[in-house]
Design a protein around this motif. Structure first.
Motif, short mmCIF file in Angstrom:
data_model
loop_
_atom_site.label_atom_id
_atom_site.label_comp_id
_atom_site.label_asym_id
_atom_site.label_seq_id
_atom_site.Cartn_x
_atom_site.Cartn_y
_atom_site.Cartn_z
N ARG A 344 0.83 -1.21 0.00
CA ARG A 344 0.00 0.00 0.00
C ARG A 344 0.86 1.26 0.00
N VAL A 345 1.95 1.23 0.77
CA VAL A 345 2.81 2.41 0.90
C VAL A 345 3.45 2.77 -0.43
N VAL A 346 3.95 1.77 -1.16
CA VAL A 346 4.67 2.04 -2.41
C VAL A 346 3.77 1.92 -3.63
N CYS A 347 2.44 1.84 -3.39
CA CYS A 347 1.47 1.78 -4.50
C CYS A 347 1.71 0.58 -5.41
N MET A 348 1.90 -0.60 -4.81
CA MET A 348 2.15 -1.82 -5.58
C MET A 348 1.16 -2.92 -5.21
N ARG A 349 -0.07 -2.54 -4.90
CA ARG A 349 -1.07 -3.53 -4.53
C ARG A 349 -1.41 -4.46 -5.68
N HIS A 350 -1.21 -3.98 -6.89
CA HIS A 350 -1.51 -4.83 -8.04
C HIS A 350 -0.52 -6.00 -8.17
N CYS A 351 0.60 -5.93 -7.44
CA CYS A 351 1.58 -7.01 -7.50
C CYS A 351 1.31 -8.12 -6.49
N VAL A 352 0.35 -7.90 -5.58
CA VAL A 352 0.05 -8.93 -4.58
C VAL A 352 -0.51 -10.17 -5.28
N PRO A 353 0.04 -11.35 -5.04
CA PRO A 353 -0.41 -12.55 -5.75
C PRO A 353 -1.84 -12.93 -5.35
N LYS A 354 -2.63 -13.35 -6.35
CA LYS A 354 -4.02 -13.74 -6.13
C LYS A 354 -4.17 -15.26 -6.01
N THR A 355 -3.21 -16.01 -6.50
CA THR A 355 -3.31 -17.47 -6.54
C THR A 355 -3.10 -18.04 -5.15
N GLU A 356 -4.00 -18.87 -4.71
CA GLU A 356 -3.88 -19.56 -3.43
C GLU A 356 -3.52 -21.02 -3.68
N GLU A 357 -2.88 -21.61 -2.70
CA GLU A 357 -2.48 -23.01 -2.84
C GLU A 357 -3.73 -23.90 -2.85
N LEU A 358 -3.80 -24.80 -3.83
CA LEU A 358 -4.94 -25.69 -3.95
C LEU A 358 -4.91 -26.73 -2.84
N LYS A 404 4.03 -22.85 -8.12
CA LYS A 404 3.69 -21.61 -8.81
C LYS A 404 3.28 -20.52 -7.82
N ALA A 405 2.55 -20.89 -6.80
CA ALA A 405 2.13 -19.91 -5.80
C ALA A 405 3.33 -19.36 -5.04
N ILE A 406 4.28 -20.23 -4.69
CA ILE A 406 5.49 -19.79 -3.98
C ILE A 406 6.31 -18.85 -4.86
N ALA A 407 6.46 -19.21 -6.15
CA ALA A 407 7.23 -18.36 -7.07
C ALA A 407 6.58 -17.00 -7.23
N GLU A 408 5.25 -16.99 -7.32
CA GLU A 408 4.55 -15.71 -7.44
C GLU A 408 4.73 -14.86 -6.19
N GLU A 409 4.73 -15.52 -5.02
CA GLU A 409 4.93 -14.79 -3.78
C GLU A 409 6.31 -14.12 -3.74
N TRP A 410 7.34 -14.85 -4.00
CA TRP A 410 8.69 -14.29 -3.95
C TRP A 410 8.91 -13.24 -5.04
N LYS A 411 8.34 -13.46 -6.19
CA LYS A 411 8.47 -12.47 -7.25
C LYS A 411 7.78 -11.16 -6.86
N ALA A 412 6.58 -11.29 -6.27
CA ALA A 412 5.87 -10.09 -5.83
C ALA A 412 6.62 -9.40 -4.70
N ALA A 413 7.21 -10.19 -3.79
CA ALA A 413 7.96 -9.61 -2.67
C ALA A 413 9.17 -8.82 -3.17
N THR A 414 9.92 -9.39 -4.11
CA THR A 414 11.10 -8.69 -4.64
C THR A 414 10.71 -7.44 -5.42
N ARG A 415 9.59 -7.48 -6.14
CA ARG A 415 9.16 -6.31 -6.88
C ARG A 415 8.74 -5.18 -5.93
N ILE A 416 8.06 -5.55 -4.84
CA ILE A 416 7.65 -4.54 -3.86
C ILE A 416 8.88 -3.92 -3.18
N LEU A 417 9.84 -4.75 -2.79
CA LEU A 417 11.07 -4.23 -2.18
C LEU A 417 11.86 -3.38 -3.18
N ASP A 418 11.89 -3.80 -4.44
CA ASP A 418 12.59 -3.03 -5.47
C ASP A 418 11.95 -1.66 -5.65
#
Length: 441
Positions: A344-358, A404-418
């Motif tokens: 929310r702070v860095v305006c990157m809410r669109h990067c939050v992953p939507k996929t949940e583990e089945l 896939k869910a784990i990869a999306e999580e880490w990718k979103a985390a690195t993009r938010i930190l970046d």
């Protein structure tokens, strides 16, 4: 009667003519011979009463201001010193010698021994004596006008470079005679004159001033004249050749964050920017004096920009390593901080992953339903084999979705930190430039 008058008138007329002729035929050589016929000692003060003092009036004229050397701290100019005083032994009766003034070589008469106390070359300019003459008036007034290209030391304050203002001094001291014997004073209300342009491309003279000081030594009081020159640096050259490249490199530093972390060109661009800052620092060192006491804010600004480029490269390397070497899912607290607050702070809410583990909690029930439908057509052994195959397929889908869910999580985390590092870098750059211009101008 008339003949006797003519006899007396004719010799008297001839005498008057001869006297007038002799008076008009007095040459400078005769006058100089007359002045130096007595024992004139140029090493002694030209006073009949040795208890008195001689007052020397001094004026400085700058014909060509050549500039201020930042590296050496030297003010260079071509100028003249004009000194005036009275010599009691060089006076003559203008009716007897109808010559208003004469010119003598400087080493023929007594001269005041003043010199540049803060000279960058030599205290006493010998060329003044050997290359210039003095003008002597019939009243004994001596005018000594001599000049050369001179350099004086100047203590620089470079904190506000290139918007700095400097004050340099031309210090004249008489170290041979004390103030009670030979005193030096300013010539008039403007003892420091500018005879030509007051600008040389990098500096502009904004004002002049003169003060008289005294200093004590060995129980005597010695006079000193301090001619101050106020200078203002013209910053356009440095803004175009040093500051503008820093601004462009800062833009390139921010542009690094728009390249994907997986791209190798991002780190290459960052290293190139760092090397460019190093070159800028080398160029800047050529303008500033070497000093550990006073540091230019401009140099601190360049070092700050270089540190930010180093920070950008370092964070890119770390995030790239994390993106390629993650293990397991993020902890709930990390997910809450990254995806709930920081996004929310860095305006990157669109990067939050939507996929949940089945989740396949009813996996055995589903397999039983499938096998029940085909039980009437297959034997028991075939049913068991089909059930095992179904379980294997479901497990593969479950593992694939989880990875896939784990990869999306880490990718979103690195993009938010970046993105966070981008805003931090941008904020520091803006604050650094604003502080620099506010404090330096």
């Amino acid at each position: 009667m008339e003949s006797s008058i003519l006899r007396w008138l004719l010799p008297l007329t001839l005498l008057i003519v001869q006297l007038l002729k002799d008076a008009h035929c007095v040459s400078e050589s005769d006058l100089i011979q007359h002045l130096f016929s007595t024992e004139y000692n140029r090493h002694a003060r030209p006073l009949k009463d040795p208890s008195k003092n001689i007052t020397v009036s001094i004026e400085v004229e700058i014909k060509d201001f050549q500039g201020l050397d930042d590296q050496g701290g030297e003010l260079t100019f071509t100028g003249f010193f004009e000194a005036k005083w009275f010599d009691e032994q060089l006076r003559w009766n203008i009716t007897e010698y109808p010559i208003e003034y004469i010119a003598l070589h400087a080493n023929q008469i007594w001269l005041p021994d003043f010199g540049l106390a803060n000279s960058a070359n030599s205290f006493y300019q010998r060329t003044f004596v050997h290359d210039y003459r003095v003008r002597v008036k019939h009243t004994g007034l001596i005018r000594w006008y001599a000049g050369t290209t001179m350099g004086t030391t100047c203590e620089l304050g470079i904190t506000e470079f290139p918007f700095d203002k400097q004050s340099c001094e031309i210090v004249l001291e008489n170290t041979v005679y004390s103030a009670a014997e030979v005193d030096i004073i300013p010539l008039d209300d403007t003892p420091l004159k500018l005879l030509s342009r007051d600008i040389n491309g990098l500096w502009k003279i904004t004002g002049t001033n003169v003060t008289k000081e005294f200093f004590g030594d060995d129980g005597y009081v010695w006079p000193r004249l301090v001619f101050a020159i106020s200078l203002k640096r013209l910053p356009l050259y440095y803004l175009l050749n040093v500051l503008l490249p820093c601004v462009l490199l800062a833009i390139l530093t921010l542009a690094m964050y728009w390249l994907p972390l997986e791209s190798g060109e991002r780190i290459s661009l960052g290293i190139t920017v760092m090397l460019s800052y190093s070159v800028t620092l080398l160029v800047l060192e050529g303008y500033l004096p070497v000093s550990s006491i006073d540091q230019a804010m401009f140099g601190l600004l360049v070092n700050t920009m270089m540190a930010l480029a180093t920070f950008a490269v370092t964070t890119s390397i770390i995030l790239s390593y994390v993106l390629n070497n993650y293990s397991g899912r993020l902890s709930p607290s990390s997910r809450a901080f990254l995806f709930g607050f920081l996004a929310r702070v860095v305006c990157m809410r669109h990067c939050v992953p939507k996929t949940e583990e089945l989740k396949y909690n009813d996996r055995d029930h589903d397999v039983a339903d499938v096998t029940r439908e085909i039980r009437t057509q297959k034997s028991h052994s075939d049913i068991v084999e089909i059930r095992n195959h179904l379980r294997t397929i479901i497990q593969r889908y479950e593992d694939s979705d989880s990875e896939k869910a784990i990869a999306e999580e880490w990718k979103a985390a690195t993009r938010i930190l970046d993105c966070l590092f981008f805003w931090v870098n941008l904020l520091i750059i803006l604050v650094s430039f604003v502080v620099f211009f506010v404090l330096a101008t």
